[in-house]
Design a protein around this motif. Structure first.
Motif, PDB file in Angstrom:
ATOM      1  N   HIS A  47     -10.230  19.018  -6.744  1.00 37.42           N
ATOM      2  CA  HIS A  47     -11.572  18.598  -7.272  1.00 37.42           C
ATOM      3  C   HIS A  47     -11.506  17.337  -8.334  1.00 37.42           C
ATOM      4  O   HIS A  47     -12.420  16.460  -8.136  1.00 37.42           O
ATOM      5  CB  HIS A  47     -12.220  19.843  -7.872  1.00 37.42           C
ATOM      6  CG  HIS A  47     -13.761  19.492  -7.781  1.00 37.42           C
ATOM      7  ND1 HIS A  47     -14.981  20.713  -7.764  1.00 37.42           N
ATOM      8  CD2 HIS A  47     -14.177  18.716  -7.121  1.00 37.42           C
ATOM      9  CE1 HIS A  47     -15.809  20.555  -7.170  1.00 37.42           C
ATOM     10  NE2 HIS A  47     -16.360  19.029  -6.663  1.00 37.42           N
ATOM     11  N   HIS A  51     -12.849  13.762  -7.930  1.00 34.86           N
ATOM     12  CA  HIS A  51     -14.379  13.051  -8.250  1.00 34.86           C
ATOM     13  C   HIS A  51     -13.401  11.945  -9.099  1.00 34.86           C
ATOM     14  O   HIS A  51     -14.170  10.858  -8.965  1.00 34.86           O
ATOM     15  CB  HIS A  51     -15.060  13.570  -9.366  1.00 34.86           C
ATOM     16  CG  HIS A  51     -15.911  15.097  -8.883  1.00 34.86           C
ATOM     17  ND1 HIS A  51     -17.299  14.498  -8.209  1.00 34.86           N
ATOM     18  CD2 HIS A  51     -15.909  15.825  -8.235  1.00 34.86           C
ATOM     19  CE1 HIS A  51     -18.280  15.426  -7.835  1.00 34.86           C
ATOM     20  NE2 HIS A  51     -16.930  16.516  -7.572  1.00 34.86           N
ATOM     21  N   CYS A  57     -17.359  14.515  -1.623  1.00 33.05           N
ATOM     22  CA  CYS A  57     -16.943  15.738  -2.104  1.00 33.05           C
ATOM     23  C   CYS A  57     -18.511  16.857  -2.407  1.00 33.05           C
ATOM     24  O   CYS A  57     -18.381  17.350  -0.797  1.00 33.05           O
ATOM     25  CB  CYS A  57     -16.754  15.726  -3.520  1.00 33.05           C
ATOM     26  SG  CYS A  57     -16.102  17.952  -3.898  1.00 33.05           S
ATOM     27  N   HIS A  58     -19.360  16.590  -2.588  1.00 38.59           N
ATOM     28  CA  HIS A  58     -20.721  17.411  -2.708  1.00 38.59           C
ATOM     29  C   HIS A  58     -21.791  16.766  -3.252  1.00 38.59           C
ATOM     30  O   HIS A  58     -21.733  16.100  -3.663  1.00 38.59           O
ATOM     31  CB  HIS A  58     -19.974  18.909  -3.302  1.00 38.59           C
ATOM     32  CG  HIS A  58     -19.566  19.080  -4.692  1.00 38.59           C
ATOM     33  ND1 HIS A  58     -20.892  18.474  -6.058  1.00 38.59           N
ATOM     34  CD2 HIS A  58     -18.537  18.720  -5.326  1.00 38.59           C
ATOM     35  CE1 HIS A  58     -19.950  18.226  -7.148  1.00 38.59           C
ATOM     36  NE2 HIS A  58     -19.076  18.646  -7.067  1.00 38.59           N
TER      37      HIS A  58
HETATM   38 ZN   LIG Z   1     -16.576  17.733  -6.210  1.00 35.99          ZN
END
Ligand SMILES: [Zn+2]
Length: 58
Positions: A47, A51, A57-58
């Motif tokens: 993760h 980034h 990603c989110h």
């Molecule tokens: Zn993320």
């Protein structure tokens, strides 16, 4: 002036395509396996890497 063109033989071009496909499958497999791993440390490492490299990603 003579133009020099280099062409790959069909066999070499096929081997290069195979190498690209194998590398892509291995790389994507590593990315997804670590990304969906239940191990928190491995998941967090993947993760953070996403980034750091501006992957969506989110
Ligand atoms: Zn993320």
């Amino acid at each position: 002036m003579v133009a020099v063109t280099r062409t790959l033989s069909p066999v070499l071009a096929g081997e290069r395509l195979n190498a690209v496909l194998v590398a892509a499958i291995l790389g994507l497999g590593l990315l997804f396996m670590s990304g969906f791993s239940p191990a928190a440390a491995l998941h967090n490492a993947a993760h953070d890497w996403r980034h750091a490299h501006n992957f969506p990603c989110h």
